[in-house]
Design a protein around this motif. Structure first.
Motif, PDB file in Angstrom:
ATOM      1  N   PRO A  28      76.152  30.275  47.378  1.00  0.00           N
ATOM      2  CA  PRO A  28      74.955  29.426  47.249  1.00  0.00           C
ATOM      3  C   PRO A  28      75.309  27.971  46.947  1.00  0.00           C
ATOM      4  N   GLU A  29      74.517  27.090  47.497  1.00  0.00           N
ATOM      5  CA  GLU A  29      74.719  25.660  47.264  1.00  0.00           C
ATOM      6  C   GLU A  29      74.652  25.372  45.769  1.00  0.00           C
ATOM      7  N   GLY A  30      75.581  24.591  45.296  1.00  0.00           N
ATOM      8  CA  GLY A  30      75.629  24.235  43.884  1.00  0.00           C
ATOM      9  C   GLY A  30      76.482  25.170  43.039  1.00  0.00           C
ATOM     10  N   MET A  31      76.859  26.324  43.574  1.00  0.00           N
ATOM     11  CA  MET A  31      77.709  27.251  42.825  1.00  0.00           C
ATOM     12  C   MET A  31      79.157  26.876  43.068  1.00  0.00           C
ATOM     13  N   ASP A  32      79.902  26.680  41.987  1.00  0.00           N
ATOM     14  CA  ASP A  32      81.308  26.334  42.179  1.00  0.00           C
ATOM     15  C   ASP A  32      82.148  27.596  42.381  1.00  0.00           C
ATOM     16  N   VAL A  33      83.360  27.389  42.831  1.00  0.00           N
ATOM     17  CA  VAL A  33      84.252  28.495  43.151  1.00  0.00           C
ATOM     18  C   VAL A  33      84.527  29.361  41.925  1.00  0.00           C
ATOM     19  N   SER A  34      84.737  28.739  40.779  1.00  0.00           N
ATOM     20  CA  SER A  34      85.031  29.505  39.561  1.00  0.00           C
ATOM     21  C   SER A  34      83.904  30.467  39.218  1.00  0.00           C
TER      22      SER A  34
END
Length: 51
Positions: A28-34
């Protein structure tokens, strides 16, 4: 026969790895990889493959 089984297992792992990378890239947009990795129980060592 053992070598063939080993090769098949390796191919399965590669397909799974590639699918996880695609899923991470489509997070999802805005979710970072971590965050994505934590939600999918991806270890820090494996996470580095997604950057």
């Amino acid at each position: 026969m053992i070598e063939e089984t080993s090769l098949v297992a390796q191919q399965v792992r590669l397909r799974q790895w590639a699918e996880q990378i695609r899923d991470c890239q489509n997070r999802p947009e805005g979710m970072d990889v971590s965050t994505w990795c934590a939600l999918h129980n991806i270890t820090k060592q494996r996470k580095n493959q997604y950057h």
